[in-house]
Design an enzyme around this catalytic site. Structure first.
Site, PDB file in Angstrom:
ATOM      1  N   ARG A 268      12.166   4.866  10.485  1.00 25.12           N
ATOM      2  CA  ARG A 268      10.917   4.896   9.699  1.00 25.12           C
ATOM      3  C   ARG A 268      10.182   6.211   9.929  1.00 25.12           C
ATOM      4  O   ARG A 268       9.426   6.669   9.080  1.00 25.12           O
ATOM      5  CB  ARG A 268      10.016   3.694  10.009  1.00 25.12           C
ATOM      6  CG  ARG A 268       8.664   3.742   9.285  1.00 25.12           C
ATOM      7  CD  ARG A 268       8.018   2.367   9.085  1.00 25.12           C
ATOM      8  NE  ARG A 268       8.066   1.557  10.282  1.00 25.12           N
ATOM      9  CZ  ARG A 268       7.241   1.701  11.318  1.00 25.12           C
ATOM     10  NH1 ARG A 268       6.285   2.606  11.287  1.00 25.12           N
ATOM     11  NH2 ARG A 268       7.365   0.925  12.377  1.00 25.12           N
TER      12      ARG A 268
ATOM     13  N   TYR B 212       0.206   8.471 -16.056  1.00 21.99           N
ATOM     14  CA  TYR B 212       1.183   7.371 -16.091  1.00 21.99           C
ATOM     15  C   TYR B 212       0.487   6.025 -15.877  1.00 21.99           C
ATOM     16  O   TYR B 212      -0.450   5.928 -15.075  1.00 21.99           O
ATOM     17  CB  TYR B 212       2.207   7.648 -14.984  1.00 21.99           C
ATOM     18  CG  TYR B 212       3.265   6.599 -14.826  1.00 21.99           C
ATOM     19  CD1 TYR B 212       4.280   6.466 -15.769  1.00 21.99           C
ATOM     20  CD2 TYR B 212       3.273   5.751 -13.724  1.00 21.99           C
ATOM     21  CE1 TYR B 212       5.264   5.503 -15.614  1.00 21.99           C
ATOM     22  CE2 TYR B 212       4.256   4.786 -13.562  1.00 21.99           C
ATOM     23  CZ  TYR B 212       5.242   4.658 -14.513  1.00 21.99           C
ATOM     24  OH  TYR B 212       6.207   3.712 -14.355  1.00 21.99           O
TER      25      TYR B 212
ATOM     26  N   ASP C 146       0.936  15.410 -10.788  1.00 18.39           N
ATOM     27  CA  ASP C 146       2.150  14.630 -11.053  1.00 18.39           C
ATOM     28  C   ASP C 146       3.010  15.507 -11.966  1.00 18.39           C
ATOM     29  O   ASP C 146       2.704  15.698 -13.144  1.00 18.39           O
ATOM     30  CB  ASP C 146       1.797  13.298 -11.726  1.00 18.39           C
ATOM     31  CG  ASP C 146       3.031  12.422 -11.976  1.00 18.39           C
ATOM     32  OD1 ASP C 146       4.154  12.964 -12.071  1.00 18.39           O
ATOM     33  OD2 ASP C 146       2.877  11.192 -12.097  1.00 18.39           O
TER      34      ASP C 146
ATOM     35  N   LYS D 192      13.293   9.992 -12.224  1.00 21.52           N
ATOM     36  CA  LYS D 192      13.477  10.576 -13.559  1.00 21.52           C
ATOM     37  C   LYS D 192      14.405  11.789 -13.474  1.00 21.52           C
ATOM     38  O   LYS D 192      15.528  11.642 -13.066  1.00 21.52           O
ATOM     39  CB  LYS D 192      12.104  10.918 -14.155  1.00 21.52           C
ATOM     40  CG  LYS D 192      11.047   9.821 -13.958  1.00 21.52           C
ATOM     41  CD  LYS D 192      11.328   8.545 -14.757  1.00 21.52           C
ATOM     42  CE  LYS D 192      10.492   7.352 -14.335  1.00 21.52           C
ATOM     43  NZ  LYS D 192       9.056   7.514 -14.413  1.00 21.52           N
TER      44      LYS D 192
HETATM   45  C1  LIG Z   1       7.951   6.879 -13.687  1.00 23.99           C
HETATM   46  C2  LIG Z   1       6.750   7.668 -13.391  1.00 23.99           C
HETATM   47  C3  LIG Z   1       5.977   7.428 -12.245  1.00 23.99           C
HETATM   48  C4  LIG Z   1       6.275   6.288 -11.288  1.00 23.99           C
HETATM   49  O1  LIG Z   1       7.479   6.494 -10.623  1.00 23.99           O
HETATM   50  P1  LIG Z   1       8.417   5.304 -10.051  1.00 23.99           P
HETATM   51  O2  LIG Z   1       9.561   6.073  -9.477  1.00 23.99           O
HETATM   52  O3  LIG Z   1       8.782   4.453 -11.226  1.00 23.99           O
HETATM   53  O4  LIG Z   1       7.620   4.570  -9.050  1.00 23.99           O
HETATM   54  C5  LIG Z   1       4.888   8.245 -12.006  1.00 23.99           C
HETATM   55  N1  LIG Z   1       4.564   9.244 -12.836  1.00 23.99           N
HETATM   56  C6  LIG Z   1       5.278   9.495 -13.957  1.00 23.99           C
HETATM   57  C7  LIG Z   1       4.865  10.611 -14.851  1.00 23.99           C
HETATM   58  C8  LIG Z   1       6.393   8.723 -14.278  1.00 23.99           C
HETATM   59  O5  LIG Z   1       7.073   8.971 -15.398  1.00 23.99           O
END
Ligand SMILES: *Cc1c(COP(=O)(O)O)cnc(C)c1O
Length: 388
Positions: free
Chosen positions: A54, A107, A179, A204
């Protein structure tokens, strides 16, 4: 080294791993020390070593080194999801009584976290409706500790001028947290533009194979220290197997991103002149209202685009239902095309008036363009548009 090379080699040290060209998977919860002196030295940080997974695991560390180098950052912390990365990336810099300022255009999961969780911890979240730097600056108060933005945003691909915003936040000692999921480091490097912390859903583009949920926070070491400490306390770590899969997914990162960029542009251009299409949102098109800004701060424009069909929400629904190659589903940034109608997926629970104010109408379709042949993607969209 170029990102192509780093994606293959960074974080991998064959000579330290019995010559193995692929990093070992240290599938272990804990580690033993030679004696108490060694254990204490590792505990105090005087000696490199491992105690408990961890806290640190060699396979996860290999991935973190690769992620940091790809982003051109000092340090990266991998998480069990993009949302866990966002929670710790923001949480490390706020305490009860502080305020954060967030773009409303973030998001859905981030919106939920900022609405349902942060206020219960005594953190006030103020929302800015516009992504203009002037409007953001006007909403900063003496209690603002963090400005949180997402660029490009989803599904309408709005762009925030990161260098201009970073000048404002730096001058006030506020953390600018970005982000960067949609831009991804191949196309956009927020830290080089002045941001303090970048969070990604690595589920992604970074992993790219739609087979993992992973998140990452990248920043200077001074910042990731606080993030890592919060992760150690709260436990939102990535497991060694997930880290290894992610490491492998990243090896083809540069190749994939070039294909996403080329296909995204080809599909956007095709749709823009299609008689059944009313409007296309893609930052690579000259018609995008922020195209010049996008060209200044991005190196490519990725595979995510949105378009409005001529007709109603029913027409858009028939288009997504008739696509064969493009699967009907959420998410983005994978090797395969995915299509969806925001009104029935990501924005299903957003009241109609709010959606319309955001510019999200029923005839809007979101498309994540994969790395298939552009001709095949275009042929699939054409037959669906024709039939609908
Ligand atoms: C998918 C996404 C998230 C969240 O990510 P997870 O891996 O699904 O927890 C946050 N920000 C954006 C822009 C996303 O497309």
């Amino acid at each position: 080294m170029k990102i192509d090379t780093l994606a293959v080699h960074a974080g991998n040290h064959p000579r330290r791993q019995l010559g193995a060209v692929s990093p070992p998977i240290y599938q272990t919860a804990t580690f033993v020390a030679a004696d108490t002196d060694e254990l204490m030295a590792v505990n105090r940080g005087e000696k490199q070593g491992f105690i408990y997974s961890r806290l640190r695991n060699p396979t996860v560390m290999a991935l973190e080194e690769k992620l940091a180098r790809i982003e051109g950052a000092e340090s990266a912390v991998a998480f069990s999801s993009g949302m866990a990365a966002t929670a710790a990336g923001v949480g490390a810099f706020v305490k009860a009584g502080d305020e954060i300022l967030s773009l409303a255009d973030v998001y859905g999961g981030t919106h939920k976290y900022f609405t349902d969780v942060l206020p219960r911890q005594g953190v006030t979240v103020n929302w800015v409706q516009s992504n203009g730097v002037g409007e953001i600056e006007a909403r900063i108060t003496p209690a603002t500790r963090v400005v949180f933005v997402e660029t490009p945003s989803n599904p309408l691909l709005h762009i925030v001028d990161l260098s201009a915003l970073a000048k404002i936040t730096r001058a006030r000692d506020i953390k600018l947290i970005v982000d960067g999921t949609l831009g991804s480091p191949f196309n956009q490097r927020p830290l080089e533009l002045g941001a303090d912390v970048v969070v990604h859903s690595a589920s992604k583009y970074l992993n790219g194979h739609s087979d993992l949920i992973v998140g990452v926070v990248v920043a200077a070491r001074a910042h990731t220290r606080a993030v890592r400490s919060l992760q150690f306390a709260s436990g939102s770590i990535l497991d060694p197997m997930g880290a290894w899969l992610m490491h492998r997914g990243l090896s083809t990162y540069a190749l994939r991103m070039r294909a996403h960029n080329a296909n995204g542009m080809a599909v956007a251009r095709h749709l823009e002149q299609h008689p059944k299409v009313q409007r296309v949102y893609y930052p690579g098109l000259e018609s995008h209202p922020q195209h010049d800004l996008a060209r200044r701060q991005m190196r490519g424009f990725g595979g995510l685009l949105s378009f409005e069909v001529r007709g109603s929400g029913e027409t858009a629904r028939r288009v997504v239902d008739r696509c064969q190659l493009c699967g009907l589903g959420p998410s983005l940034g994978g090797i395969e095309c995915l299509i969806s109608q925001p009104v029935t997926t990501s924005h299903y629970s957003v009241p109609e008036a709010t959606r319309h104010a955001q510019g999200i109408f029923d005839n809007l379709i979101r498309l994540s363009v994969g790395i298939e042949a552009a001709e095949d993607i275009i042929a699939d969209l054409d037959q669906a548009l024709e039939a609908a």
